[in-house]
Design a protein around this motif. Sequence first.
Motif, short mmCIF file in Angstrom:
data_model
loop_
_atom_site.label_atom_id
_atom_site.label_comp_id
_atom_site.label_asym_id
_atom_site.label_seq_id
_atom_site.Cartn_x
_atom_site.Cartn_y
_atom_site.Cartn_z
N GLY A 1 0.80 -1.22 0.00
CA GLY A 1 0.00 0.00 0.00
C GLY A 1 0.84 1.27 0.00
N LYS B 1 2.60 -2.22 6.03
CA LYS B 1 2.68 -0.79 5.75
C LYS B 1 3.12 -0.02 6.99
CE LYS B 1 0.05 3.01 3.77
NZ LYS B 1 -1.23 3.42 3.18
N ALA B 2 2.59 -0.38 8.15
CA ALA B 2 2.98 0.28 9.39
C ALA B 2 4.45 0.01 9.71
CB ALA B 2 2.09 -0.18 10.54
N ASN C 1 -1.86 -4.45 2.88
CA ASN C 1 -1.51 -5.14 4.11
C ASN C 1 -1.06 -4.07 5.10
OD1 ASN C 1 -0.23 -6.60 6.17
ND2 ASN C 1 0.27 -8.26 4.75
N LYS C 2 -1.95 -3.70 6.00
CA LYS C 2 -1.72 -2.56 6.90
C LYS C 2 -0.57 -2.81 7.88
CE LYS C 2 -5.56 -0.13 5.85
NZ LYS C 2 -5.63 0.20 4.48
N LYS C 3 -0.37 -4.05 8.28
CA LYS C 3 0.70 -4.34 9.25
C LYS C 3 2.07 -4.12 8.61
CE LYS C 3 -2.02 -7.32 12.13
NZ LYS C 3 -2.16 -8.53 12.87
N GLN D 1 -6.06 1.92 -0.46
CA GLN D 1 -6.47 1.55 0.90
C GLN D 1 -6.55 0.03 1.05
OE1 GLN D 1 -6.76 3.76 3.42
NE2 GLN D 1 -6.00 5.20 1.91
#
Length: 158
Positions: free
Chosen positions: A68, A95-96, A91-93, A88
């Motif tokens: 992302g 990305k963080a 894979n938010k993890k 949006q």
Amino acid sequence: MIHYLTKQIKNIETKIVEIIEKERELKQNLTLILTIKGIGMQMATTIIIATENFTKFENWRKFASYCGVAPFPYQSGTSIKGRNRVSQLANKKIKALIHMCAITAIQHNPEMKSYYEKRVEKGKSKMSTINIIRNKLIARIFAVINRQTPYVNIMKFA
């Protein structure tokens, strides 16, 4: 409860490292990734797991899109055009994690720090600059793995 969960997390992390240490190819890729300033053990193990030891994605751009951090043009037809935006659906993890690596790289890597300061002085958005640094880190990780050589900081030779 927090103490118990922290203990379980540490046990899982040590098991992951043990598995990586047993496999020669995984161990070699881990040591190569860790030569890049700003990338830590957690990000290195996460990227090895997410890419299935760099067999799941053909190149770094596809992985950046999965994370992302790859910008996409925003437009509707020929007349309505907006700024480039990141998806949006990511894979938010990861990305963080890559975001934290980018912040660390800005703080501790003189090359990234000077790049960040130059862009901000020009009036560019801080967040878009951090996103560019995220992409640079992903590109460096994939380059190091493809070449199978440690990262060399060429800025100190310039």
